[in-house]
Design a protein around this motif. Structure first.
Motif, PDB file in Angstrom:
ATOM      1  N   THR A 301      -3.003   4.701   1.689  1.00 28.28           N
ATOM      2  CA  THR A 301      -2.071   3.583   1.579  1.00 28.28           C
ATOM      3  C   THR A 301      -2.490   2.612   0.486  1.00 28.28           C
ATOM      4  O   THR A 301      -1.657   2.103  -0.260  1.00 28.28           O
ATOM      5  N   PHE A 302      -3.786   2.348   0.378  1.00 27.31           N
ATOM      6  CA  PHE A 302      -4.267   1.411  -0.638  1.00 27.31           C
ATOM      7  C   PHE A 302      -4.318   2.034  -2.031  1.00 27.31           C
ATOM      8  O   PHE A 302      -3.958   1.387  -3.011  1.00 27.31           O
ATOM      9  N   ASP A 303      -4.767   3.266  -2.113  1.00 32.73           N
ATOM     10  CA  ASP A 303      -4.988   3.878  -3.422  1.00 32.73           C
ATOM     11  C   ASP A 303      -3.720   4.432  -4.056  1.00 32.73           C
ATOM     12  O   ASP A 303      -3.675   4.646  -5.268  1.00 32.73           O
ATOM     13  N   HIS A 304      -2.704   4.671  -3.247  1.00 35.26           N
ATOM     14  CA  HIS A 304      -1.460   5.250  -3.763  1.00 35.26           C
ATOM     15  C   HIS A 304      -0.271   4.464  -3.197  1.00 35.26           C
ATOM     16  O   HIS A 304       0.598   5.000  -2.534  1.00 35.26           O
ATOM     17  N   ASP A 366       2.400  -1.596   6.940  1.00 32.58           N
ATOM     18  CA  ASP A 366       2.877  -2.973   6.806  1.00 32.58           C
ATOM     19  C   ASP A 366       1.829  -3.877   6.182  1.00 32.58           C
ATOM     20  O   ASP A 366       2.115  -4.658   5.275  1.00 32.58           O
ATOM     21  N   LEU A 367       0.596  -3.793   6.666  1.00 40.36           N
ATOM     22  CA  LEU A 367      -0.453  -4.689   6.189  1.00 40.36           C
ATOM     23  C   LEU A 367      -1.071  -4.219   4.878  1.00 40.36           C
ATOM     24  O   LEU A 367      -1.496  -5.037   4.063  1.00 40.36           O
ATOM     25  N   GLY A 368      -1.118  -2.916   4.682  1.00 35.45           N
ATOM     26  CA  GLY A 368      -1.816  -2.411   3.514  1.00 35.45           C
ATOM     27  C   GLY A 368      -0.953  -1.907   2.389  1.00 35.45           C
ATOM     28  O   GLY A 368      -1.417  -1.796   1.255  1.00 35.45           O
ATOM     29  N   GLY A 369       0.300  -1.585   2.680  1.00 35.22           N
ATOM     30  CA  GLY A 369       1.085  -0.956   1.635  1.00 35.22           C
ATOM     31  C   GLY A 369       2.367  -1.633   1.268  1.00 35.22           C
ATOM     32  O   GLY A 369       2.836  -1.500   0.140  1.00 35.22           O
TER      33      GLY A 369
END
Length: 394
Positions: A301-304, A366-369
């Protein structure tokens, strides 16, 4: 004999907006026509224009109605008698009931509002932020050790877990699902206070730069689909952004739908690879395997971020053959989480485990992406902790 004219229902506008919202969530905003909405309501296409000037106005109205429903539920819960803990408990239960009752339209909060103009998107987000702040203050009354930022983050995570019903089709018995989602909300609100992660201005770790023209085209398409939506992007736009002529794109992809399908298969492949790695590293330790799956999903989610956002939002625009196959893959991936969770928590039923897995997924995305601006990379440990809280403590 004189006939009595047929009276129009007083709630016709609300009927139209509800039908539009349900169709938008089921088929995508661009996949629904005005005549189709009219047919569901039982009127002619031209009759709709007595109530709305265009389809976009229906989307705005439906989004506002969703916001009003949430606000009314929260206001009613907070204005009742009892201490702060009882008020928060009523909020969580009311939102869980609302999530069940409006399951077919709640998805507007997550992905259909991408089609709103900046003005209307800001209006929707400010309204939601105000609600989270109000509930967060009650949470601080229950947990005085929390500061405002911590209480707000935990409240937002609880909202995401409860709203997760709109992201999947798993069966949910009313009483049981209401109780489970309420418990998931409380598990998050009672979680350890998240440590500050720095200002939310960075975009976290960046994926490697594509090293082939095909990869450049795909990466460019994914970014544009995320920024503008699939229907607003043409092959010419992709070619221009990739530094290629549009005609050159067809050497790599027969059409725009093939680009979208490739994006979905890329996301599915990354999840599969992450899952395999987590299971291999954990061996027979199901607890470690489940944690590895969570950490892998958070990393994806964070890297892509662009890829995950497209994966969540554009499913209805896939060709039928790809959509059916990818849904099968998605179900299999969810069931892998479910089997591990059942092993870790033997008393948990399969339907409950499935709902918790989807709730954890929604907290992560929701929180990360789905935030704007993107959260800093240091925030991923907080998101991991929130997802693990849902599956272990709810």
């Amino acid at each position: 004999m004189r006939q009595t004219p047929v009276k129009r229902p007083k709630n016709r506008k609300a009927q139209i907006a509800l039908a539009a919202a349900e169709l938008f969530c089921a088929r995508g905003y661009h996949g629904v026509g005005v005549d189709e909405i009219a047919g569901v309501v039982g009127i002619t296409g031209p009759a709709i224009y007595r109530h709305f000037p265009n389809k976009y106005a229906m989307l705005v109205h439906a989004t506002r109605e969703l916001g009003l429903s949430v606000r009314t539920a929260v206001d009613t819960a907070l204005n009742g008698t009892g201490d702060a803990e009882q008020q928060v408990d009523r909020v969580l239960e009311a939102l869980a009931v609302l999530s069940l009752e409006q399951r077919r339209v709640t998805g507007l909060y997550q992905w259909e509002n991408r089609y709103l103009t900046a003005e209307h998107r800001t209006e929707f987000r400010r309204g939601l932020a105000a609600l989270i702040d109000r509930v967060g203050e009650r949470v601080r009354a229950v947990r005085p050790e929390l500061d405002r930022v911590q209480a707000r983050l935990l409240t937002r995570a609880a909202f995401s877990a409860i709203a997760s019903l709109s992201t999947h089709r798993a069966p949910a018995a009313r009483a049981r699902a209401t109780d489970l989602l309420r418990r998931a909300g409380w598990a998050l609100l009672r979680a350890d206070p998240p440590e500050p992660a720095g200002p939310a201005t960075g975009a976290g770790s960046r994926p490697a730069t594509p090293d082939s023209r095909r990869e450049i085209v795909l990466a460019t398409a994914i970014r544009l689909f995320h920024q503008h939506g699939y229907h607003a992007v043409g092959m010419e736009d992709i070619g221009r952004a990739a530094g290629l002529r549009a005609s050159s794109l067809y050497r790599y992809f027969p059409g725009k739908s093939d680009l979208l399908a490739a994006a979905y298969h890329r996301a599915a492949d990354r999840v599969a690879a992450s899952t395999a790695t987590s299971l291999d590293v954990a061996g027979d330790d199901d607890q470690a395997a489940l944690r590895g799956l969570v950490e892998g999903f958070v990393a994806l989610t964070f890297d892509h971020r662009d890829l995950v956002a497209v994966y969540l939002a554009e499913n209805n625009n896939l060709p039928d053959r790809d959509r059916h196959e990818l849904r099968r893959i998605q179900r299999e991936q969810v069931e892998q989480w479910v089997r591990l969770l059942e092993s870790v928590r033997p008393g948990l039923s399969t339907p409950d485990a499935r709902l918790l897995v989807h709730a954890a997924h929604n907290v992560v995305t929701d929180l990360g992406g789905a935030t704007d601006p993107a959260p800093p990379d240091a925030f991923r440990s907080v998101v991991t902790s929130m997802a693990l809280t849902v599956v272990h403590r709810a």
